[in-house]
Design a protein around this motif. Structure first.
Motif, PDB file in Angstrom:
ATOM      1  N   ILE A  68      20.533  -1.141  11.757  1.00 50.81           N
ATOM      2  CA  ILE A  68      19.266  -1.413  11.360  1.00 50.81           C
ATOM      3  C   ILE A  68      18.621   0.154  11.572  1.00 50.81           C
ATOM      4  CG2 ILE A  68      17.087  -1.671  12.038  1.00 50.81           C
ATOM      5  CD1 ILE A  68      18.785  -3.671  13.649  1.00 50.81           C
ATOM      6  N   TYR A  69      17.679   0.488  10.528  1.00 47.26           N
ATOM      7  CA  TYR A  69      17.292   2.039   9.997  1.00 47.26           C
ATOM      8  C   TYR A  69      15.922   1.983  10.587  1.00 47.26           C
ATOM      9  CZ  TYR A  69      21.168   3.312   7.194  1.00 47.26           C
ATOM     10  OH  TYR A  69      22.699   3.340   6.952  1.00 47.26           O
ATOM     11  N   VAL A  70      15.576   2.545  11.407  1.00 53.68           N
ATOM     12  CA  VAL A  70      13.875   2.418  12.144  1.00 53.68           C
ATOM     13  C   VAL A  70      13.069   3.590  11.950  1.00 53.68           C
ATOM     14  CG1 VAL A  70      13.099   2.250  14.255  1.00 53.68           C
ATOM     15  CG2 VAL A  70      15.182   1.381  14.231  1.00 53.68           C
TER      16      VAL A  70
ATOM     17  N   ILE B 187      15.279   6.786  11.641  1.00 56.17           N
ATOM     18  CA  ILE B 187      15.067   7.998  11.041  1.00 56.17           C
ATOM     19  C   ILE B 187      13.602   8.730  11.357  1.00 56.17           C
ATOM     20  CG2 ILE B 187      14.502   8.304   8.220  1.00 56.17           C
ATOM     21  CD1 ILE B 187      17.220   7.418   8.850  1.00 56.17           C
ATOM     22  N   ASP B 188      13.768  10.386  11.057  1.00 53.02           N
ATOM     23  CA  ASP B 188      12.298  10.930  10.882  1.00 53.02           C
ATOM     24  C   ASP B 188      11.614  11.350   9.995  1.00 53.02           C
ATOM     25  OD1 ASP B 188      10.775  12.531  12.609  1.00 53.02           O
ATOM     26  OD2 ASP B 188      11.757  14.511  11.972  1.00 53.02           O
ATOM     27  N   ALA B 189      11.625   9.635   9.374  1.00 54.38           N
ATOM     28  CA  ALA B 189       9.998   9.898   8.383  1.00 54.38           C
ATOM     29  C   ALA B 189       8.641   9.545   8.909  1.00 54.38           C
ATOM     30  CB  ALA B 189      10.235   8.012   8.095  1.00 54.38           C
ATOM     31  N   PRO B 190       8.013  10.202   8.046  1.00 54.09           N
ATOM     32  CA  PRO B 190       6.532  10.336   8.445  1.00 54.09           C
ATOM     33  C   PRO B 190       5.642   9.071   8.895  1.00 54.09           C
ATOM     34  CG  PRO B 190       6.301  10.672   6.114  1.00 54.09           C
ATOM     35  CD  PRO B 190       8.535  10.272   6.290  1.00 54.09           C
ATOM     36  N   VAL B 191       4.850   9.459  10.417  1.00 61.00           N
ATOM     37  CA  VAL B 191       4.706   8.065  10.367  1.00 61.00           C
ATOM     38  C   VAL B 191       2.798   7.733   9.829  1.00 61.00           C
ATOM     39  CG1 VAL B 191       3.110   7.614  12.710  1.00 61.00           C
ATOM     40  CG2 VAL B 191       4.952   9.376  13.054  1.00 61.00           C
ATOM     41  N   ILE B 192       2.884   6.345   9.054  1.00 62.81           N
ATOM     42  CA  ILE B 192       2.320   6.061   8.405  1.00 62.81           C
ATOM     43  C   ILE B 192       1.291   4.854   9.131  1.00 62.81           C
ATOM     44  CG2 ILE B 192       1.798   4.733   6.594  1.00 62.81           C
ATOM     45  CD1 ILE B 192       2.681   7.344   6.011  1.00 62.81           C
TER      46      ILE B 192
ATOM     47  N   HIS C 285      10.996   7.450   1.272  1.00 62.65           N
ATOM     48  CA  HIS C 285      12.145   8.328   2.353  1.00 62.65           C
ATOM     49  C   HIS C 285      13.004   7.902   2.972  1.00 62.65           C
ATOM     50  CE1 HIS C 285      11.484  11.532   5.933  1.00 62.65           C
ATOM     51  NE2 HIS C 285      12.130  10.496   5.925  1.00 62.65           N
ATOM     52  N   MET C 286      13.006   6.565   3.029  1.00 64.68           N
ATOM     53  CA  MET C 286      14.419   6.207   3.331  1.00 64.68           C
ATOM     54  C   MET C 286      14.948   6.151   2.439  1.00 64.68           C
ATOM     55  SD  MET C 286      14.416   4.730   6.202  1.00 64.68           S
ATOM     56  CE  MET C 286      13.425   4.223   7.638  1.00 64.68           C
ATOM     57  N   ALA C 287      14.615   5.640   0.611  1.00 63.69           N
ATOM     58  CA  ALA C 287      15.839   5.914   0.197  1.00 63.69           C
ATOM     59  C   ALA C 287      16.565   7.838  -0.623  1.00 63.69           C
ATOM     60  CB  ALA C 287      15.060   5.219  -1.596  1.00 63.69           C
TER      61      ALA C 287
ATOM     62  N   HIS D 111       0.721  -1.270  -0.054  1.00 62.03           N
ATOM     63  CA  HIS D 111      -0.163  -0.209  -0.120  1.00 62.03           C
ATOM     64  C   HIS D 111       1.082   1.569   0.405  1.00 62.03           C
ATOM     65  CE1 HIS D 111       1.090   0.098   4.502  1.00 62.03           C
ATOM     66  NE2 HIS D 111       0.168  -1.250   4.600  1.00 62.03           N
ATOM     67  N   ILE D 112      -0.285   2.517   0.135  1.00 66.04           N
ATOM     68  CA  ILE D 112       0.998   4.069  -0.005  1.00 66.04           C
ATOM     69  C   ILE D 112       1.954   3.780   1.138  1.00 66.04           C
ATOM     70  CG2 ILE D 112      -0.459   4.781  -1.672  1.00 66.04           C
ATOM     71  CD1 ILE D 112      -1.423   6.541   1.060  1.00 66.04           C
ATOM     72  N   GLY D 113       1.589   3.211   2.312  1.00 65.26           N
ATOM     73  CA  GLY D 113       2.417   2.985   3.244  1.00 65.26           C
ATOM     74  C   GLY D 113       3.412   2.894   3.219  1.00 65.26           C
ATOM     75  N   HIS D 114       3.521   2.311   2.885  1.00 64.69           N
ATOM     76  CA  HIS D 114       4.787   1.028   2.495  1.00 64.69           C
ATOM     77  C   HIS D 114       6.081   1.798   0.929  1.00 64.69           C
ATOM     78  CE1 HIS D 114       2.197  -2.924   2.538  1.00 64.69           C
ATOM     79  NE2 HIS D 114       3.153  -2.882   4.478  1.00 64.69           N
TER      80      HIS D 114
END
Length: 193
Positions: free
Chosen positions: A127-129, A151-156, A23-25, A14-17
């Motif tokens: 490990i990227y969290v 990693i300060d990624a969006p919370v999905i 974001h990681m890339a 899904h779009i969350g994945h």
């Protein structure tokens, strides 16, 4: 090349994945993210999974047009049930020129100590969290480990289970899926029963 491995059943992707992978890339030192489709997670009921090739095809469809996000069926060729530590050994043998890291949510990091040979993972791989709403991590020693990168990624908070249940109930989940994945699911009448 530094590659982040994002494991999942992707049932469906899904779009969350996709948001987390992109974001990681884009916002870490990972050069590529490989979406590793797991044929059978030892902690999930196999009966709820679509066939491996359908889930892999959805990952292919979702990642078209993303140069640094790629689907991987590497675990399809390994004995099942498989464990991450075994997959990494296999990948390092096959691609010795790459540096493999793991991508996981805080909730998975919290249970990392239950993984097979987790100490070996931590010794040999970063490990990227990414954050989760319910991802409180109690183990401060683990957080302090130099191999752990938050990693300060969006919370999905979109789940494949939520999507499957809503499809079964006849609800519109199209906004939660990449367009080509939605079309594939709709065409094949997946998750209706």
């Amino acid at each position: 090349m530094k590659i982040g491995l994002y494991f999942g059943t992707f049932n469906p992707m899904h779009i969350g994945h996709l948001i987390i992978a992109n974001h990681m890339a884009e916002h870490s030192d990972l050069e590529q993210v490989w979406m590793v489709v797991t044929p059978h997670n030892p902690h999930k009921k196999k009966s709820t999974l679509l066939d491996d090739h359908h889930r892999l095809e959805m990952v292919h469809l979702a990642t078209e047009g993303y140069d640094n996000i790629r689907p991987s069926d590497i675990e399809f060729k390994l004995p099942q049930p498989n464990y991450t530590v075994n997959t990494l050994v296999h990948l390092l043998e096959k691609y010795p020129m790459h540096d493999f890291s793991l991508i996981m949510g805080e909730d998975n990091l919290n249970s990392l100590h239950k993984w097979k040979n987790y100490e070996v993972l931590l010794q040999n791989h970063d490990i990227y969290v990414y954050p989760r709403i319910n991802g409180a991590v109690a183990n401060q020693e683990l957080i302090a480990n130099p191999r752990i990168h938050r990693i300060d990624a969006p919370v999905i908070e979109i789940s494949s289970t939520f999507i499957r249940n809503n499809i079964k109930e006849g609800k519109n989940v199209q906004p939660l899926l990449p367009q080509k994945v939605w079309e594939y699911i709709d065409h094949n009448i997946f998750y209706k029963k």
